[in-house]
Scaffold this motif. Structure first.
Motif, mmCIF file in Angstrom:
data_model
loop_
_atom_site.group_PDB
_atom_site.id
_atom_site.type_symbol
_atom_site.label_atom_id
_atom_site.label_comp_id
_atom_site.label_asym_id
_atom_site.label_seq_id
_atom_site.Cartn_x
_atom_site.Cartn_y
_atom_site.Cartn_z
ATOM 1 N N ASP A 1 -7.752 -3.825 -1.254
ATOM 2 C CA ASP A 1 -8.693 -3.366 -0.235
ATOM 3 C C ASP A 1 -7.981 -3.112 1.092
ATOM 4 O OD1 ASP A 1 -11.569 -3.052 0.720
ATOM 5 O OD2 ASP A 1 -10.853 -4.613 2.072
ATOM 6 N N ARG B 1 -5.903 0.149 0.770
ATOM 7 C CA ARG B 1 -6.749 1.347 0.758
ATOM 8 C C ARG B 1 -7.345 1.625 2.131
ATOM 9 N NH1 ARG B 1 -9.030 -0.821 -4.943
ATOM 10 N NH2 ARG B 1 -7.505 0.231 -6.302
ATOM 11 N N ALA C 1 -3.042 1.654 -4.960
ATOM 12 C CA ALA C 1 -3.955 2.077 -3.906
ATOM 13 C C ALA C 1 -3.825 3.570 -3.645
ATOM 14 C CB ALA C 1 -3.669 1.284 -2.630
ATOM 15 N N PRO D 1 -4.861 7.132 -3.020
ATOM 16 C CA PRO D 1 -6.123 7.745 -2.579
ATOM 17 C C PRO D 1 -6.669 8.719 -3.622
ATOM 18 C CG PRO D 1 -4.463 7.827 -0.842
ATOM 19 C CD PRO D 1 -3.753 7.418 -2.093
#
Length: 486
Positions: free
Chosen positions: A275, A278, A319, A321
């Motif tokens: 988290d 990201r 992570a 995108p």
């Protein structure tokens, strides 16, 4: 008018000879001269900060100016200032005992320059990791030759061009590609050789230096462990560790490499790390704030470590995108990657990653983490997240590392009051502040007395009755002190 030669006009051997002769002509430069040299080193960095940070960006292809300004430019200055402010005191001989002085037996330790110091810099922080040791060497009164990394060629080019504007070649010289390979530099007969880089290259540098019996300081890397204690805030620890792994694209010798987390908090920790990544990186491929892997060979090595681990059963989460195809070989960017289920047969279990990849293990007892760490070569940094409690003391007492940092990344680097250096596979020797000054100083003992009798007379025939009584009495005193536990 004859032009003063620069390093580029001379061979390595000629530069070394000029510096050696200059040192012999002024083997004990005064404090004012030393402070002036450090000040010129500061000016070299600060006057040309914009050009230097741009050169680093060009070498990487993508490296944020802010990162280079903070880590390579600004962070170099406090230690230089500390050296300038304290070298007058450090230069003074250390007197051992004023009582013995008055009794006619003088002992002191001089802090003499070693001579000509060679500094081999790395590519990940091409300024900080050469400028700071160079400043310590100048503070100690030495002449300095610097060999920057060939990987950051543009930065090296700028340093080669700028250095003669601030230093005569017999004070400080920067060797460029025209001076050959790194091994040509490390084979020179320096009075001290300082190297920052990988353990593999460090071994080669040490072998070269051994041919000349040149003392070495090796600042190497390794797989830095993190132990997250049960007293830690898991969310805060995860976010801090996640951010630490991303600094300079993970290309930092102090970056955390693998983490031990209490088993009950393993899933929460991993979810929070992802988290954090990201949230920090809504884009990667075209994001100029995400540092690229420095070159193709390192990019392929890191991707290979991930692929090998996954092929052998590790669980990989990244992570990347949405909509971006990563890893991307064109821009040499790899999405921050988290691995669990890593086992000893996987290459990543033993190889330093030096990239944006974090391995996470769960543990039930801190003894598991201690055993795992001790089964591997000593790291440069051991990280602890949690309170400084009895479990911390167990980890600190039963493991070996260059340094221990608690609850944050690299916090000891900001202080000239404590040393920085590795141990075992992660290096030998240290620097920063007074420790850097001492690294490049020969601590030269002086002892003399004004007595009539001499030690040499006591140790040669004839061994008279007086000599025998003195020897016997001395022996009885030693034995009595031992019996008393003294």
């Amino acid at each position: 008018m004859t032009r003063t030669p620069t390093a580029r006009d001379l061979t390595l051997a000629q530069i070394l000879e000029r510096q050696q002769q200059a040192f012999l002509a002024d083997p004990q430069p005064g404090a004012g001269i030393r402070r002036d040299r450090i000040q010129r080193l500061k000016r070299l960095v600060l006057d040309n900060a914009a050009e230097l940070t741009e050169a680093i960006r060009e070498d990487y292809g993508s490296r944020p100016e802010t990162l280079s300004t903070l880590t390579d430019i600004a962070s170099s200055i406090p230690d230089l200032d500390h050296q300038r402010g304290h070298l007058t005191k450090w230069m003074k001989p250390t007197r051992i005992s004023r009582v013995l002085d008055r009794a006619g037996f003088v002992q002191e330790v001089r802090h003499d320059p070693k001579g000509v110091v060679g500094i081999i810099g790395p590519w990940n922080f091409p300024l900080y990791l050469t400028i700071v040791p160079a400043g310590s060497a100048l503070a100690a009164g030495n002449r300095v030759m610097i060999r920057p990394s060939s990987v950051t060629a543009r930065t090296t080019e700028v340093l080669c061009r700028l250095a003669p504007q601030y230093f005569a070649v017999d004070e400080l010289a920067v060797a460029g590609p025209e001076h050959g390979r790194g091994s040509d530099f490390s084979a020179l007969a320096f009075d001290h050789l300082f190297f920052t880089g990988s353990p593999g290259v460090g071994k080669s540098v040490a072998r070269d230096a051994a041919e000349n019996l040149t003392p070495v300081t090796l600042e190497l890397g390794g797989k830095n462990p993190v132990v997250v204690d049960s007293s830690a805030d898991i969310d805060r620890a995860a976010r801090g560790i996640a951010s630490s792994r991303l600094i300079n694209g993970g290309q930092v010798c102090m970056c955390p490499d693998y983490v031990f987390v209490p088993e009950a908090g393993l899933d929460t920790f991993c979810d929070t790390v992802l988290d954090q990544w990201r949230g920090s990186l809504p884009a990667i491929v075209g994001n100029p704030e995400y540092t690229a892997t420095v070159n193709t060979s390192n990019y392929e090595r890191i991707v290979g470590l991930i692929d090998d681990a996954v092929a052998k059963g590790a669980v990989m989460r990244d992570a990347a995108p949405a909509g971006e195809q990563l890893p991307d070989p064109v821009v040499r960017k790899i999405a921050p990657t988290l691995l669990t289920g890593v086992t000893p047969e996987m290459e990543i279990d033993s190889d330093e990653v030096f990239g944006p990849v974090l391995t996470v293990f769960g543990y039930r007892s801190v003894d598991e983490a201690v055993r795992y760490i001790n089964d591997r070569p000593s790291p440069l940094v051991l990280y602890w997240y949690g309170e400084k409690n009895e479990r911390f003391e167990v980890v600190a007492d039963r493991t070996r590392s260059g340094t221990i940092y608690g609850n944050d990344f690299g916090i000891g680097m900001a202080s000239p009051a404590i040393p920085f250096g590795g141990v075992g596979n992660s290096g030998m020797g240290g620097y920063h502040g007074h420790y850097g000054f001492r690294t490049f100083t020969h601590e030269r003992a002086v002892a003399m007395h004004s007595y009539g009798a001499t030690v040499s007379e006591m140790l040669v025939p004839p061994f008279t009755s007086g000599k025998k009584r003195l020897a016997s009495g001395y022996f009885r005193v030693l034995r009595a002190r031992t019996r008393l536990g003294l």
